[in-house]
Enzyme design. Structure first.
Site, mmCIF file in Angstrom:
data_model
loop_
_atom_site.group_PDB
_atom_site.id
_atom_site.type_symbol
_atom_site.label_atom_id
_atom_site.label_comp_id
_atom_site.label_asym_id
_atom_site.label_seq_id
_atom_site.Cartn_x
_atom_site.Cartn_y
_atom_site.Cartn_z
ATOM 1 N N HIS A 157 34.185 39.167 43.683
ATOM 2 C CA HIS A 157 35.502 39.104 43.023
ATOM 3 C C HIS A 157 36.645 38.819 43.986
ATOM 4 O O HIS A 157 37.773 38.648 43.553
ATOM 5 C CB HIS A 157 35.765 40.410 42.272
ATOM 6 C CG HIS A 157 34.921 40.538 41.041
ATOM 7 N ND1 HIS A 157 35.394 40.291 39.777
ATOM 8 C CD2 HIS A 157 33.609 40.855 40.892
ATOM 9 C CE1 HIS A 157 34.421 40.459 38.895
ATOM 10 N NE2 HIS A 157 33.327 40.807 39.546
ATOM 11 N N ASP A 365 44.088 36.377 47.336
ATOM 12 C CA ASP A 365 43.599 37.054 46.141
ATOM 13 C C ASP A 365 42.425 36.259 45.594
ATOM 14 O O ASP A 365 42.526 35.033 45.461
ATOM 15 C CB ASP A 365 44.721 37.108 45.089
ATOM 16 C CG ASP A 365 44.674 38.371 44.254
ATOM 17 O OD1 ASP A 365 43.570 38.931 44.090
ATOM 18 O OD2 ASP A 365 45.739 38.802 43.775
#
Ligand code: ADQ
Length: 466
Positions: A157, A365
């Site tokens: 992720h 991110d």
């Protein structure tokens, strides 16, 4: 239908009051499992003095969860240690914050082994197993050691960093080798996939095979990118809820015809909060005419309080927000609101809906779901503008946002000004393209793409990667 077993560090489905835990991964997995008669396995979030391996099974909203407590030293060495002090900063390019401690590595191995031993009896022959995130990279290997031959997929992720960054990790090779005990390894973006491939081809002397496979350590693994999305349909329903409308009305009332800029993040150094505060300060300093016209709200609930780097950044953010208000506030206008609370998802939706600008500027991110939630919450007839960091995985899909380099206060201030003064036709045109993407590449599309790919790989017959 094949059963899906999802494994993540934390198991945190929505609770019975409809409140949900903060964190993109939890949001996504809860949504992804809702339609499957699957099982979600992982840590309960609690610790015990010694590890017992006692399983707690529950059924919440159609999702069966199986959780275990971890031992107190596991919490220090595996969770706060290797996961949060070693891998998280490293994978977000913060080698300056990365701690290398042998005890952390041992804790990481130990907890992955314990997860495997507790999960093993729950696995049935045809189950598909889907393991999530950097906490659990060696779990596939531990399951293979226990004789599991099922198809096992792994999804990361967070970013996979450039080769030069990843190789600063002592024991980097072992971690990559463990990825070859999966059948499918997935990343959010092509860029992360390429960085992983570069490591395998140059450092580990692997070979690129046809149809997206890599061969290394005596094993072949399929590699791909699967950009995660939000539950767009659920979000659209939520926007119509009484709570969302009430929150939107409250926010509109308390901004009194001023344009609201909103940021929503876990309080984490990777989210670029300090740089964002300074960018907003720069906007006010450079544009006296905008001063009374804008108001910025930053919501940032504290996370990982046990790690020093998080305590330190919290102090710096408190000081910065005080400085901005001290410098610019007037008797009838306070430019900056900084809140460390969690909100319900429907309330957050209402807040996004009241904002003219969504300011999402992480330094790094994996994806960033807040950017997508902001887009989904806009009024189609008068939408707000998304200002997005080029270093968020989401920038690969949300190209009609105003993309910025979060390290540059000037660039951020310019983008904010442009967003605040953008005419309606341009806002609508950009938003339509963004929303189209958010709807099309939603969480269901992500889950289906990964699970279908995993279901399609040849079942393994061989032993461990060597
Ligand atoms: P996170 O780092 O947690 O996720 P993100 O994707 O932005 O980051 O998700 C945060 C989630 O928490 C959002 O759904 C947001 O609404 C929610 N949230 C944030 N602040 C909140 C608050 N105050 N109250 C309630 N909810 C709040 C990790 C990776 C990301 C990746 C996701 C999914 O770091 O890059 O996008 O996993 O893969």
């Amino acid at each position: 239908m094949t059963r899906l077993i999802v494994v993540s560090n934390r198991v945190s489905p929505p609770n019975s009051k409809g409140e949900e835990t903060v964190g993109g991964l939890a949001m996504a997995l809860a949504a992804a499992l809702r339609e499957y008669s699957g099982l979600w396995f992982g840590w309960s979030g609690k610790t015990t003095p010694d590890f017992t391996g006692q399983l707690q099974m529950m059924k919440i909203d159609g999702v069966t969860t199986a959780t275990i407590d971890i031992a107190e030293d596991d919490y220090d060495e595996y969770y706060n240690g290797y996961a949060n002090k070693t891998l998280w900063p490293l994978l977000h390019y913060r080698t300056d914050l990365t701690a290398y401690d042998r005890a952390y590595g041992e804790g990481y191995e130990r907890v992955n082994k314990r997860f495997a031993e507790t999960l093993r009896p729950l696995i049935e022959k045809d189950d598909l197993i889907w393991i999530h995130d950097y906490h659990l990279i060696p779990l596939g290997r531990e399951l293979r050691k226990l004789g599991v031959k099922n198809r096992i997929g792994f999804f990361l992720h967070v970013p996979w960093p450039a080769y030069q960054i990843f190789t600063t990790l002592p024991g980097h090779r072992k971690l990559v080798q463990a990825m070859f005990d999966y059948d499918l390894v997935g990343f959010h973006t092509h860029e992360y996939q390429q960085a992983f491939e570069e490591y395998v081809l140059t450092e580990a002397e692997g070979v690129q095979m046809p149809n997206g496979c890599l061969k290394c350590f005596g094993r072949t693994v399929k590699v791909g990118h699967f950009p995660i999305g939000i539950d767009a349909a659920d979000f659209a329903r939520m926007m119509k809820s009484a709570r969302a409308s009430r929150m939107r009305d409250i926010m509109t009332a308390c901004t009194v015809f001023r344009s609201l800029i909103v940021g929503v993040d876990r309080l984490d150094y990777s989210k670029g909060l300090e740089e964002r505060f300074i960018g907003f300060e720069r906007l006010l300093a450079d544009n006296p005419d905008l001063r009374r016209e804008v108001l910025m709200l930053q919501i940032a609930p504290v996370s990982r309080e046990g790690v020093e780097a998080y305590q330190e950044i919290r102090g710096r953010l408190d000081a910065l927000s005080g400085r901005i208000n001290g410098e610019f506030a007037d008797v009838d206008w306070q430019p900056f609101r900084y809140v460390n609370k969690n909100y319900r998802r429907d309330e957050l939706a209402g807040i996004y809906g009241a904002a003219r600008v969504g300011l999402v500027t992480p330094l790094r991110d994996g994806m960033n779901l807040v950017a997508k939630e902001f887009v989904a919450a806009q009024n189609p007839d008068d939408p707000g503008v998304l200002v997005l960091s080029r270093f968020a995985g989401a920038a690969r899909q949300l190209k009609e946002a105003l993309l910025v380099n979060p390290n540059s206060p000037e660039e951020m201030a310019d983008a904010l000004k442009r967003a605040l003064t953008m005419d309606k036709p341009e806002r609508i045109r950009r938003w339509r393209a963004l929303y189209d993407n958010v709807q099309r590449e939603d969480v269901t599309a992500w889950r289906d793409a990964f699970v279908n790919e995993l279901a399609g790989v040849e079942p393994r017959r061989t032993a461990l990667a060597s």
